[in-house]
Design a protein around this motif. Structure first.
Motif, PDB file in Angstrom:
ATOM      1  N   GLY A 279       0.776  -1.234   0.000  1.00  0.00           N
ATOM      2  CA  GLY A 279       0.000   0.000   0.000  1.00  0.00           C
ATOM      3  C   GLY A 279       0.802   1.276   0.000  1.00  0.00           C
ATOM      4  N   ILE A 280       2.097   1.211  -0.352  1.00  0.00           N
ATOM      5  CA  ILE A 280       2.923   2.423  -0.287  1.00  0.00           C
ATOM      6  C   ILE A 280       2.679   3.339  -1.491  1.00  0.00           C
ATOM      7  N   HIS A 281       1.813   2.912  -2.410  1.00  0.00           N
ATOM      8  CA  HIS A 281       1.532   3.726  -3.596  1.00  0.00           C
ATOM      9  C   HIS A 281       0.388   4.717  -3.375  1.00  0.00           C
ATOM     10  N   VAL A 282      -0.240   4.698  -2.218  1.00  0.00           N
ATOM     11  CA  VAL A 282      -1.409   5.539  -1.962  1.00  0.00           C
ATOM     12  C   VAL A 282      -0.983   6.844  -1.278  1.00  0.00           C
ATOM     13  N   PRO A 283      -1.201   7.998  -1.929  1.00  0.00           N
ATOM     14  CA  PRO A 283      -0.808   9.280  -1.322  1.00  0.00           C
ATOM     15  C   PRO A 283      -1.547   9.540  -0.004  1.00  0.00           C
ATOM     16  N   THR A 284      -0.879  10.213   0.894  1.00  0.00           N
ATOM     17  CA  THR A 284      -1.437  10.483   2.220  1.00  0.00           C
ATOM     18  C   THR A 284      -2.751  11.256   2.133  1.00  0.00           C
ATOM     19  N   GLU A 285      -2.841  12.206   1.197  1.00  0.00           N
ATOM     20  CA  GLU A 285      -4.041  13.036   1.114  1.00  0.00           C
ATOM     21  C   GLU A 285      -5.258  12.267   0.592  1.00  0.00           C
ATOM     22  N   LEU A 286      -5.033  11.124  -0.049  1.00  0.00           N
ATOM     23  CA  LEU A 286      -6.154  10.327  -0.556  1.00  0.00           C
ATOM     24  C   LEU A 286      -6.647   9.296   0.447  1.00  0.00           C
ATOM     25  N   LYS A 287      -5.850   9.031   1.446  1.00  0.00           N
ATOM     26  CA  LYS A 287      -6.182   7.944   2.377  1.00  0.00           C
ATOM     27  C   LYS A 287      -7.490   8.162   3.139  1.00  0.00           C
ATOM     28  N   PRO A 288      -7.831   9.402   3.561  1.00  0.00           N
ATOM     29  CA  PRO A 288      -9.110   9.554   4.281  1.00  0.00           C
ATOM     30  C   PRO A 288     -10.319   9.133   3.440  1.00  0.00           C
ATOM     31  N   SER A 289     -10.357   9.543   2.168  1.00  0.00           N
ATOM     32  CA  SER A 289     -11.471   9.143   1.308  1.00  0.00           C
ATOM     33  C   SER A 289     -11.490   7.631   1.114  1.00  0.00           C
ATOM     34  N   GLU A 310      -6.235  -5.600  11.242  1.00  0.00           N
ATOM     35  CA  GLU A 310      -6.021  -4.237  10.727  1.00  0.00           C
ATOM     36  C   GLU A 310      -4.530  -3.998  10.582  1.00  0.00           C
ATOM     37  N   ARG A 311      -4.099  -3.671   9.382  1.00  0.00           N
ATOM     38  CA  ARG A 311      -2.676  -3.447   9.126  1.00  0.00           C
ATOM     39  C   ARG A 311      -2.313  -1.991   9.401  1.00  0.00           C
ATOM     40  N   PRO A 312      -1.128  -1.717   9.929  1.00  0.00           N
ATOM     41  CA  PRO A 312      -0.714  -0.316  10.143  1.00  0.00           C
ATOM     42  C   PRO A 312      -0.581   0.404   8.811  1.00  0.00           C
ATOM     43  N   ALA A 313      -0.819   1.695   8.805  1.00  0.00           N
ATOM     44  CA  ALA A 313      -0.737   2.487   7.581  1.00  0.00           C
ATOM     45  C   ALA A 313       0.672   2.426   7.003  1.00  0.00           C
ATOM     46  N   ALA A 314       0.756   2.186   5.699  1.00  0.00           N
ATOM     47  CA  ALA A 314       2.055   2.092   5.040  1.00  0.00           C
ATOM     48  C   ALA A 314       2.618   3.473   4.761  1.00  0.00           C
ATOM     49  N   GLU A 315       3.926   3.564   4.756  1.00  0.00           N
ATOM     50  CA  GLU A 315       4.586   4.835   4.462  1.00  0.00           C
ATOM     51  C   GLU A 315       4.553   5.096   2.967  1.00  0.00           C
ATOM     52  N   TYR A 316       4.085   6.255   2.584  1.00  0.00           N
ATOM     53  CA  TYR A 316       3.881   6.607   1.172  1.00  0.00           C
ATOM     54  C   TYR A 316       5.202   6.757   0.432  1.00  0.00           C
TER      55      TYR A 316
END
Length: 416
Positions: A279-289, A310-316
């Motif tokens: 999931g490191i391809h997902v920009p931080t600003e898109l994650k809430p949506s 639940e997996r921890p959020a990946a670093e973008y």
């Protein structure tokens, strides 16, 4: 026979034996990585089919590395020659191979007398944008056409790796628009009762095409009457949903292969597979949506019952994003479209299978549609696995539950 000839024959036989032993060993190793739960329909047969497909993939990989032929071409050839059987056209049906705007199609027309214009279905086969063909869904399209008295158009769109996105979607659009423009005059079909549909990645393109047409074809041609989505793949943002975790090793579609197919569709850089899975391809600003739309809390409780962590959020990683950013657009990931786009989609049929990594994609899309007060029909196959529709009416490869999948589409088409 002289000694030299005997040595050549023995040497050749030894090479063949070594090749077969290598394939058998690799197949056994791959089979040990699969996990077929007890609840899967005909699990013994699925083990056998999975072994066959793994053997094909491995043999193709070896031939590719030896420079004999491309792995994908070998698999396509084998499936076409040995696993696809075109039977004589049954009574009550007319079948023609045509071209719509230079795109190969196969047309299935019921011959029974009809009191008026027929309904239509433009169908896109699955196969990860890489495999599959008009022939691979021939039995399915025949059955739908005859049993629902629907004129079916099966589209032979271009495939990866020879062609990348958006070639496949463009072909589907071209074939659909051509059919809509001549439906009544040439085929006796009501253009206002034409649905689009498909299975797996074919369903992805059906959903994406409806969203594209809602933006670009307003007023030019009739809008699709419905979208028929059979175990659809709908998003490239989260490969850790409950269904991905629970069914990560259930044939015929493993979790890692989904990322592989998306990359083949987009750019062919399969070295990014693990990056997508993490999931490191997902920009931080898109994650809430995305979190709002893809949250496991949007799933029925039973979808989490077989386990979920639940997996921890990946670093973008910006470089990875820019390499695959088209995959997060709604023409590749329809589930990630804005409400305003999804609001314009037609009535929807969605079928999901319990033991399918893509199960939650379909269920979450249903949730988004229902939240927007859209008309949705949902069918769930409790003992189903991904790709089972391809085993409909295929002799020894037939899975009885596949008939339920195809007949569910028939029942829905009769309502249009």
């Amino acid at each position: 026979m002289d000694i030299a000839t005997a040595i050549l024959i023995i040497g050749f036989a030894a090479l063949v034996a070594a090749f077969l032993l290598l394939v058998i060993g690799l197949v056994y190793s791959e089979l040990m990585n699969s996990d077929i739960p007890r609840g899967v329909a005909n699990s013994g047969k699925l083990h056998m089919v999975h072994g066959l497909f793994v053997g094909l993939a491995i043999a193709g990989r070896i031939l590719h590395r030896l420079g004999i032929c491309h792995q994908v071409n070998f698999i396509r050839w084998f499936v076409a020659c040995f696993l696809t059987r075109l039977r004589p056209v049954p009574a009550g049906l007319r079948v023609k191979d045509l071209k719509f705007s230079e795109v190969p199609v196969r047309l299935y027309q019921p011959t029974a007398v009809c009191g008026g214009l027929r309904r239509g279905l433009v169908y896109f086969h699955g196969g990860g944008w890489v495999l599959g063909s008009i022939d691979s869904v021939d039995e399915v399209c025949r059955h739908i056409a005859k049993e629902s008295e629907t004129t079916v158009v099966s589209v032979g769109y271009r495939l990866a790796p020879e062609h990348r996105y958006p070639a496949q979607l463009d072909d589907c659009e071209a074939a659909l628009c051509h059919f809509l423009s001549v439906a009544e005059a040439e085929f006796g079909v009501d253009a206002n009762r034409v649905a689009v549909g498909g299975d797996s990645t074919g369903a992805n393109m059906a959903a994406a095409l409806c969203q594209r047409l809602a933006r670009t074809q307003v007023g030019r041609l009739p809008f699709p009457r419905a979208q028929v989505l059979v175990y659809p793949t709908l998003q490239m943002a989260d490969f850790n949903l409950p269904s991905y975790q629970q069914n990560h090793a259930v044939p015929v579609l493993f979790r890692g292969r989904v990322a592989f197919y998306f990359l083949q569709y987009l750019n062919g850089d399969v070295s990014l597979c693990q990056d997508l899975l993490e999931g490191i391809h997902v920009p931080t600003e898109l994650k809430p949506s995305y979190k709002e739309w893809l949250s496991p809390s949007n799933l029925p409780p039973e979808c989490v019952a077989r386990g979920f962590t639940e997996r921890p959020a990946a670093e973008y990683d910006g470089e990875v994003y820019h390499a695959v950013k088209a995959g997060l657009e709604h023409e590749v990931s329809p589930l990630l479209a804005d409400d305003a786009v999804i609001q314009k989609t037609p009535p929807t049929f969605i079928l999901t299978c319990e033991y399918d990594v893509l199960r939650d994609d379909g269920i979450l899309y249903r949730k988004r549609l229902l939240d927007l007060k859209k008309d949705v029909t949902w069918r769930h196959v409790a003992d189903g696995f991904h790709g089972m529709m391809n085993f409909f009416n295929h002799s020894w490869l037939t899975f009885p539950s596949a008939a339920y999948v195809v007949d569910s589409v028939v029942d829905y088409m009769r309502t249009l």
